[in-house]
Design a protein around this motif. Structure first.
Motif, PDB file in Angstrom:
ATOM      1  N   GLN A  66       0.291   3.069   4.064  1.00 46.50           N
ATOM      2  CA  GLN A  66       0.917   2.973   2.770  1.00 46.50           C
ATOM      3  C   GLN A  66      -0.137   2.568   1.572  1.00 46.50           C
ATOM      4  O   GLN A  66       0.091   1.682   0.781  1.00 46.50           O
ATOM      5  CB  GLN A  66       1.953   1.750   2.713  1.00 46.50           C
ATOM      6  N   ARG A  86       8.175   5.398  -7.831  1.00 49.27           N
ATOM      7  CA  ARG A  86       8.883   6.128  -6.776  1.00 49.27           C
ATOM      8  C   ARG A  86       8.835   7.562  -7.519  1.00 49.27           C
ATOM      9  O   ARG A  86       8.949   8.619  -6.588  1.00 49.27           O
ATOM     10  CB  ARG A  86       9.937   5.542  -6.334  1.00 49.27           C
ATOM     11  N   HIS A  96      11.888   3.428 -10.447  1.00 51.22           N
ATOM     12  CA  HIS A  96      11.555   2.233  -9.922  1.00 51.22           C
ATOM     13  C   HIS A  96      10.126   2.316  -9.577  1.00 51.22           C
ATOM     14  O   HIS A  96       9.386   3.294  -9.356  1.00 51.22           O
ATOM     15  CB  HIS A  96      12.441   2.253  -8.443  1.00 51.22           C
ATOM     16  N   PHE A  98       6.836   0.646  -7.436  1.00 47.17           N
ATOM     17  CA  PHE A  98       6.333  -0.188  -6.334  1.00 47.17           C
ATOM     18  C   PHE A  98       5.690  -1.476  -6.872  1.00 47.17           C
ATOM     19  O   PHE A  98       4.841  -1.465  -7.913  1.00 47.17           O
ATOM     20  CB  PHE A  98       5.505   0.759  -5.600  1.00 47.17           C
ATOM     21  N   ASP A  99       5.598  -2.387  -6.183  1.00 45.80           N
ATOM     22  CA  ASP A  99       4.807  -3.446  -5.957  1.00 45.80           C
ATOM     23  C   ASP A  99       3.467  -3.111  -5.110  1.00 45.80           C
ATOM     24  O   ASP A  99       3.702  -2.475  -4.187  1.00 45.80           O
ATOM     25  CB  ASP A  99       5.464  -4.773  -5.627  1.00 45.80           C
ATOM     26  N   LEU A 110       3.722  -2.063  -1.405  1.00 36.96           N
ATOM     27  CA  LEU A 110       4.427  -3.087  -0.631  1.00 36.96           C
ATOM     28  C   LEU A 110       5.951  -2.762  -0.537  1.00 36.96           C
ATOM     29  O   LEU A 110       6.457  -1.841  -1.357  1.00 36.96           O
ATOM     30  CB  LEU A 110       4.403  -4.584  -1.359  1.00 36.96           C
ATOM     31  N   ASN A 111       6.484  -2.922   0.519  1.00 39.69           N
ATOM     32  CA  ASN A 111       7.972  -2.643   0.799  1.00 39.69           C
ATOM     33  C   ASN A 111       8.451  -1.243   0.611  1.00 39.69           C
ATOM     34  O   ASN A 111       9.359  -1.111   0.015  1.00 39.69           O
ATOM     35  CB  ASN A 111       8.699  -3.532  -0.484  1.00 39.69           C
ATOM     36  N   ILE A 112       7.640  -0.271   1.173  1.00 39.48           N
ATOM     37  CA  ILE A 112       7.829   1.042   1.063  1.00 39.48           C
ATOM     38  C   ILE A 112       8.839   1.716   1.998  1.00 39.48           C
ATOM     39  O   ILE A 112       8.716   0.913   3.219  1.00 39.48           O
ATOM     40  CB  ILE A 112       6.556   1.816   1.308  1.00 39.48           C
ATOM     41  N   THR A 113       9.820   2.675   1.723  1.00 46.53           N
ATOM     42  CA  THR A 113      10.617   2.911   2.916  1.00 46.53           C
ATOM     43  C   THR A 113      10.331   4.399   3.202  1.00 46.53           C
ATOM     44  O   THR A 113       9.236   4.810   2.738  1.00 46.53           O
ATOM     45  CB  THR A 113      12.124   3.180   1.970  1.00 46.53           C
ATOM     46  N   THR A 114      10.899   4.486   4.427  1.00 46.49           N
ATOM     47  CA  THR A 114      10.380   5.843   5.147  1.00 46.49           C
ATOM     48  C   THR A 114      10.310   7.173   4.143  1.00 46.49           C
ATOM     49  O   THR A 114       9.614   8.142   4.002  1.00 46.49           O
ATOM     50  CB  THR A 114      11.197   5.962   6.122  1.00 46.49           C
ATOM     51  N   ASP A 116      10.049   7.136   0.959  1.00 47.68           N
ATOM     52  CA  ASP A 116       8.976   6.943  -0.033  1.00 47.68           C
ATOM     53  C   ASP A 116       7.399   7.014   0.514  1.00 47.68           C
ATOM     54  O   ASP A 116       6.562   7.210  -0.392  1.00 47.68           O
ATOM     55  CB  ASP A 116       9.152   5.583  -0.843  1.00 47.68           C
TER      56      ASP A 116
END
Length: 204
Positions: A66, A86, A96, A98-99, A110-114, A116
């Motif tokens: 990531q 994103r 949106h 990303f942090d 941080l807090n990435i989804t599949t 993304d």
């Protein structure tokens, strides 16, 4: 954006000094002053147009996981990560973000989804080059600041402190004018609302 040559810059600095010629040691000192002052100008704003890249698509590495690396084949090396979205921010201002945090490997998202996990759109600052006597890419927006600031440094080297302080004020006036121009552009453009410049850091 206008580029100027180091030859033009050196000629102006030499004229300010009032010398027909300078020693090799003095010329070397001036080159060091030029690069130090160029770096000073570069660091005063995240959004100098010539060094800013907005929303460039970059791959997200799996090792480290990531992470957007500083380097990617065929693309400019990232000097400073500013924002990561994103989707393309210049097409959709509600894209949106990303942090992330930055370390030696790059920007760790941080807090990435599949969905993304393959790519991100990075807004970043390109590196400032090192200027030499053969350079032809001195930023026009830095030109007069660098000239007068390097002259001030030369005066300090020569022990002329009072004259150096006066010349420093002249240099800072030139830089402030350019920063104000960048600040005005940013205030009229939502894309840059989070960027920091010398002007946005001052008390209003």
């Amino acid at each position: 954006m206008q580029d100027r040559s180091y030859t033009d810059l050196f000629t102006l600095i030499r004229s300010l000094i009032g010398a027909g010629s300078l020693t090799t040691e003095e010329q070397s000192s001036i080159e060091s002053f030029v690069n130090r002052r160029a770096h000073e100008a570069y660091q005063t704003s995240q959004s100098w147009p010539r060094y800013l890249v907005v929303g460039e698509e970059r791959a997200i590495s799996t090792s480290p996981a990531q992470t957007v690396p500083y380097t990617e084949s065929g693309k400019t090396t990232i000097f400073e990560f500013l924002r990561i979205h994103r989707s393309q921010p210049s097409l959709n201002l509600s894209a949106h973000e990303f942090d992330f945090y930055v370390d030696a490997d790059g920007a760790h998202i941080l807090n990435i989804t599949t969905e993304d996990a393959t790519g991100a759109f990075v807004t970043y600052k390109k590196a400032l080059p090192i200027f030499t006597s053969s350079s032809t890419d001195i930023p026009g927006e830095f030109f007069f600041f660098i000239a007068h600031a390097a002259y001030a440094d030369f005066l300090r080297l020569d022990g002329q402190t009072d004259k150096a302080l006066t010349e420093e004020q002249v240099a800072q006036t030139y830089l402030a004018m350019e920063l104000e121009r960048v600040d005005l552009i940013n205030n009229n453009n939502n894309l840059f609302k989070k960027f920091s410049t010398h002007g946005t850091r001052q008390s209003r």
